[in-house]
Design an enzyme around this catalytic site. Sequence first.
Site, PDB file in Angstrom:
ATOM      1  N   SER A  56       0.805  -1.219   0.000  1.00 41.45           N
ATOM      2  CA  SER A  56       0.000   0.000   0.000  1.00 41.45           C
ATOM      3  C   SER A  56       0.836   1.267   0.000  1.00 41.45           C
ATOM      4  CB  SER A  56      -0.934   0.017   1.214  1.00 41.45           C
ATOM      5  OG  SER A  56      -0.190  -0.079   2.425  1.00 41.45           O
ATOM      6  N   GLY A  93      -1.906  -4.376   1.171  1.00 45.23           N
ATOM      7  CA  GLY A  93      -1.962  -5.614   1.933  1.00 45.23           C
ATOM      8  C   GLY A  93      -1.003  -6.688   1.476  1.00 45.23           C
ATOM      9  N   ASN A 121       4.398  -5.979   5.745  1.00 49.48           N
ATOM     10  CA  ASN A 121       3.240  -6.752   6.186  1.00 49.48           C
ATOM     11  C   ASN A 121       3.638  -8.115   6.746  1.00 49.48           C
ATOM     12  OD1 ASN A 121       1.164  -4.869   5.654  1.00 49.48           O
ATOM     13  ND2 ASN A 121       1.311  -5.330   3.472  1.00 49.48           N
ATOM     14  N   ASP A 204      -4.831   7.331   9.673  1.00 47.73           N
ATOM     15  CA  ASP A 204      -4.457   6.028  10.225  1.00 47.73           C
ATOM     16  C   ASP A 204      -3.068   6.045  10.845  1.00 47.73           C
ATOM     17  OD1 ASP A 204      -2.713   5.986   8.052  1.00 47.73           O
ATOM     18  OD2 ASP A 204      -3.834   4.465   6.943  1.00 47.73           O
ATOM     19  N   HIS A 207      -0.061   5.653   6.542  1.00 50.24           N
ATOM     20  CA  HIS A 207       0.159   5.952   5.135  1.00 50.24           C
ATOM     21  C   HIS A 207       0.411   7.435   4.914  1.00 50.24           C
ATOM     22  CE1 HIS A 207      -2.097   2.135   5.137  1.00 50.24           C
ATOM     23  NE2 HIS A 207      -1.257   1.836   4.148  1.00 50.24           N
TER      24      HIS A 207
END
Length: 235
Positions: A56, A93, A121, A204, A207
């Site tokens: 992402s 993801g 991730n 969040d 990002h």
Amino acid sequence: MRTLLKLCYFFSILFLTACGGKDAKKQYTQEKESTAAIETSEMEQESEIILFFGNSLTAGMGLDPEEAFPALVQNKLDSLDLDYTVINAGLSGETTAGGLNRLDWVLKQKVAIFVLELGANDGLRGTPLQETRSNLQSIIDAVLEKNPDTRIVLAGMQMPPNLGGDYTAEFRQLFPELAEKNNATLIPFLLEGVAGIPELNQPDGIHPTTEGQKIVANTVWQVLRPLVLKEALAQ
């Protein structure tokens, strides 16, 4: 020319592991856009390809594609009249295992520079580091098997301290070790100067915002610029 974390952020970064699974529509759209970009590059192969292969962070989650750092790198290339086409093959993801599984269709065209931005991730999910290392090595091997002349650029990442000191330290070292082993160019920390700074990250806390993406683009460009200029002089 076509336009195809400071450690305090780590308390919120665990959210990243779910960023690809909660919005299937966005992920599907990213896949379609990335496929379209690759198909376009197949038809327009007169320029050199720089392919950004990541998650992402590369995809520019939460932003327009033109605001993601790969597109900003394209702008820098264009400003110097360098004949390169950037392809953003980021997928929210994505893990190293997932990246390895989708690699074949990404390598449909000759790639001059392959920027590998995967592993975050894996770490956030506690994937054994040997597995992550093996997957990254397999991706590098596959790229070079397809075209031995492709230059590999590896984007370094860091993990939260709450995962344990040993894991955190080993994860951080994984990227420079792989870069040295494969004679690849290393971006020491992709989110240098952005991670942990609230105004440079989306709500969040993970990002980058539009302004954060500009800093990431500059970090990447510091590494890419010598490579593309060297290639241009050699042509």
